[in-house]
Write a protein that holds these residues in place. Structure first.
Motif, PDB file in Angstrom:
ATOM      1  N   ASP A   1       3.442   4.027  -6.659  1.00  0.00           N
ATOM      2  CA  ASP A   1       3.500   5.295  -7.656  1.00  0.00           C
ATOM      3  C   ASP A   1       2.239   6.354  -8.243  1.00  0.00           C
ATOM      4  O   ASP A   1       2.993   7.714  -8.195  1.00  0.00           O
ATOM      5  CB  ASP A   1       4.255   4.143  -9.105  1.00  0.00           C
ATOM      6  CG  ASP A   1       5.635   3.421  -9.014  1.00  0.00           C
ATOM      7  OD1 ASP A   1       6.299   3.557  -8.969  1.00  0.00           O
ATOM      8  OD2 ASP A   1       5.427   2.621  -9.874  1.00  0.00           O
ATOM      9  N   LEU A   2       1.295   5.300  -8.178  1.00  0.00           N
ATOM     10  CA  LEU A   2      -0.011   6.458  -7.885  1.00  0.00           C
ATOM     11  C   LEU A   2       0.148   7.542  -6.747  1.00  0.00           C
ATOM     12  O   LEU A   2      -0.050   9.089  -7.246  1.00  0.00           O
ATOM     13  CB  LEU A   2      -1.372   5.585  -7.864  1.00  0.00           C
ATOM     14  CG  LEU A   2      -1.836   4.531  -9.430  1.00  0.00           C
ATOM     15  CD1 LEU A   2      -2.672   3.619  -8.496  1.00  0.00           C
ATOM     16  CD2 LEU A   2      -2.214   5.348 -10.122  1.00  0.00           C
TER      17      LEU A   2
ATOM     18  N   ARG B   1       2.025  -7.611  -4.140  1.00  0.00           N
ATOM     19  CA  ARG B   1       2.187  -7.483  -5.572  1.00  0.00           C
ATOM     20  C   ARG B   1       1.151  -6.069  -6.405  1.00  0.00           C
ATOM     21  O   ARG B   1       1.292  -5.429  -6.838  1.00  0.00           O
ATOM     22  CB  ARG B   1       0.726  -8.902  -6.170  1.00  0.00           C
ATOM     23  CG  ARG B   1      -0.457  -8.037  -5.435  1.00  0.00           C
ATOM     24  CD  ARG B   1      -0.751  -9.790  -5.927  1.00  0.00           C
ATOM     25  NE  ARG B   1      -1.332  -8.725  -7.289  1.00  0.00           N
ATOM     26  CZ  ARG B   1      -2.665  -9.461  -8.182  1.00  0.00           C
ATOM     27  NH1 ARG B   1      -3.279 -10.427  -7.735  1.00  0.00           N
ATOM     28  NH2 ARG B   1      -3.375  -9.366  -9.269  1.00  0.00           N
ATOM     29  N   HIS B   2       0.507  -5.059  -4.947  1.00  0.00           N
ATOM     30  CA  HIS B   2       0.358  -4.178  -5.577  1.00  0.00           C
ATOM     31  C   HIS B   2       1.352  -2.360  -4.700  1.00  0.00           C
ATOM     32  O   HIS B   2       0.836  -1.764  -4.913  1.00  0.00           O
ATOM     33  CB  HIS B   2      -1.279  -4.021  -4.225  1.00  0.00           C
ATOM     34  CG  HIS B   2      -2.125  -4.680  -4.843  1.00  0.00           C
ATOM     35  ND1 HIS B   2      -2.973  -5.463  -4.645  1.00  0.00           N
ATOM     36  CD2 HIS B   2      -3.217  -4.645  -6.504  1.00  0.00           C
ATOM     37  CE1 HIS B   2      -3.885  -6.500  -5.424  1.00  0.00           C
ATOM     38  NE2 HIS B   2      -3.726  -5.877  -6.091  1.00  0.00           N
ATOM     39  N   ALA B   3       2.299  -3.229  -3.796  1.00  0.00           N
ATOM     40  CA  ALA B   3       2.588  -1.584  -3.441  1.00  0.00           C
ATOM     41  C   ALA B   3       3.705  -1.058  -4.438  1.00  0.00           C
ATOM     42  O   ALA B   3       2.901   0.624  -4.115  1.00  0.00           O
ATOM     43  CB  ALA B   3       3.928  -2.748  -2.150  1.00  0.00           C
TER      44      ALA B   3
ATOM     45  N   SER C   1       1.972  -0.433   4.576  1.00  0.00           N
ATOM     46  CA  SER C   1       0.558   0.116   5.088  1.00  0.00           C
ATOM     47  C   SER C   1      -0.410   1.750   4.091  1.00  0.00           C
ATOM     48  O   SER C   1       0.706   2.242   4.116  1.00  0.00           O
ATOM     49  CB  SER C   1       0.533  -0.795   6.342  1.00  0.00           C
ATOM     50  OG  SER C   1       1.233   0.323   7.245  1.00  0.00           O
ATOM     51  N   VAL C   2      -1.210   1.800   4.394  1.00  0.00           N
ATOM     52  CA  VAL C   2      -1.566   3.106   4.256  1.00  0.00           C
ATOM     53  C   VAL C   2      -2.872   3.374   5.087  1.00  0.00           C
ATOM     54  O   VAL C   2      -3.595   2.449   6.287  1.00  0.00           O
ATOM     55  CB  VAL C   2      -2.562   2.926   2.784  1.00  0.00           C
ATOM     56  CG1 VAL C   2      -1.371   3.027   2.061  1.00  0.00           C
ATOM     57  CG2 VAL C   2      -3.324   2.150   2.951  1.00  0.00           C
TER      58      VAL C   2
ATOM     59  N   ILE D   1      -5.810  -2.851  -3.353  1.00  0.00           N
ATOM     60  CA  ILE D   1      -4.647  -2.628  -2.160  1.00  0.00           C
ATOM     61  C   ILE D   1      -4.057  -3.812  -1.871  1.00  0.00           C
ATOM     62  O   ILE D   1      -2.660  -4.291  -1.283  1.00  0.00           O
ATOM     63  CB  ILE D   1      -4.201  -1.328  -1.293  1.00  0.00           C
ATOM     64  CG1 ILE D   1      -5.153  -1.559  -0.081  1.00  0.00           C
ATOM     65  CG2 ILE D   1      -4.047  -0.081  -1.934  1.00  0.00           C
ATOM     66  CD1 ILE D   1      -5.137  -0.819   0.892  1.00  0.00           C
ATOM     67  N   HIS D   2      -4.911  -4.703  -1.904  1.00  0.00           N
ATOM     68  CA  HIS D   2      -4.937  -5.867  -1.236  1.00  0.00           C
ATOM     69  C   HIS D   2      -6.224  -6.448  -1.645  1.00  0.00           C
ATOM     70  O   HIS D   2      -7.314  -6.540  -2.535  1.00  0.00           O
ATOM     71  CB  HIS D   2      -4.837  -5.460   0.397  1.00  0.00           C
ATOM     72  CG  HIS D   2      -4.708  -6.805   1.558  1.00  0.00           C
ATOM     73  ND1 HIS D   2      -6.088  -7.895   2.022  1.00  0.00           N
ATOM     74  CD2 HIS D   2      -3.305  -7.167   1.711  1.00  0.00           C
ATOM     75  CE1 HIS D   2      -4.865  -9.194   2.419  1.00  0.00           C
ATOM     76  NE2 HIS D   2      -4.115  -8.567   1.973  1.00  0.00           N
TER      77      HIS D   2
END
Length: 284
Positions: free
Chosen positions: A276-277, A269-271, A256-257, A234-235
């Motif tokens: 979607d996942l 870039r991962h958001a 954030s999670v 995620i980062h």
């Protein structure tokens, strides 16, 4: 075949380390030194002899706490040589790991030395030196043409030989657990218990519900190994178990999670991939 120097000022520990090293089929010769002066004499001869000389050395297995010069002092002196042997630290003290790797150590093995852990250190040395192929023949019977084995060494040597000869067994164990070392004690942490992983240089900190553990494995390596187990990047600093994400938060363009009590930033870039996942997971 590796040419090895083992250095430890405690003779029983030196004898046991030499016995285990000599029992490894990848080690061609292993000699010992019981103090820093003798170690430096042998290392100097090796450097002067050259890599193909009779006194050449490939790697030094080096204790840290010794009378006079410490293992770290010896490593700093070796840094001044043009082509020094590789270094593996073997110590009872966990607290010097960062200094050891700053000195370009190949590995950091905690005492009491476990045969399979020593086998992994030898494997890393072989990989760096391009000695990746294992010899086809089994090693000679432990103790033949060697000095007498220390108490308990035959059992340890047999375990070492088994660990080298059967890498698939270790791989199967590694698929379910990861070994972490603390103060000379090795614990096996179930990967299913790990909520997220945090990058710390060449190390990774594993966070579980009971605490955290530091391992010398880059985050990128764990990302590759554990992708099939539901871990997602995620980062640049964080790898998270998808099933452990409790909340996804969007606030003023940032994502954030929440993982348990921790709130972790999600990079841009991962958001989208993460959203979607999580959506696919929520909809089955």
């Amino acid at each position: 075949m590796l040419r090895v120097l083992a250095v430890d000022d405690e003779k029983p520990l030196l004898e046991e380390l030499l016995y285990l090293l000599r029992s490894d089929p990848r080690v061609g010769a292993a000699v010992g030194a019981s103090d820093a002066t003798e170690a430096l004499r042998r290392i100097t001869l090796a450097v002067e002899s050259g890599p193909d000389g009779a006194d050449g050395l490939d790697v030094v297995f080096l204790d840290i706490h010794m009378a006079g010069l410490t293992g770290l002092d010896i490593a700093r002196l070796l840094a001044g040589f043009s082509s020094p042997p590789l270094i593996v630290f073997v110590t009872a003290h966990e607290g010097f790991a960062v200094q050891a790797f700053d000195l370009k150590a190949v590995d950091y093995v905690l005492k009491p030395v476990r045969p399979e852990r020593l086998a992994e250190a030898v494997r890393r040395v072989c990989a760096l030196l391009g000695h990746d192929r294992e010899p086809a023949a089994a090693p000679a019977a432990p103790g033949s043409a060697r000095r007498p084995a220390p108490p308990g060494a035959p059992v340890l040597a047999a375990a070492l030989t088994a660990a080298v000869a059967a890498p698939a067994t270790g791989a199967e164990r590694a698929a379910e657990q990861i070994a972490v070392e603390l103060g000379g004690v090795t614990r096996f942490v179930a990967i299913a218990d790990i909520a997220y992983v945090e990058a710390q240089g060449d190390y990774a900190r594993l966070h579980t519900g009971e605490g955290s553990h530091l391992v010398r494995i880059p985050l990128s390596t764990l990302e590759e190994r554990w992708a099939a187990r539901g871990f997602v990047r995620i980062h640049r600093r964080h790898l998270v178990a998808l099933d452990r994400i409790d909340e996804l938060r969007l606030d003023a363009g940032t994502t954030s999670v929440r993982v348990g009590a921790a709130e972790l930033q999600v990079s841009r870039r991962h958001a989208r991939e993460l959203r979607d996942l999580l959506m696919r997971k929520a909809t089955g």
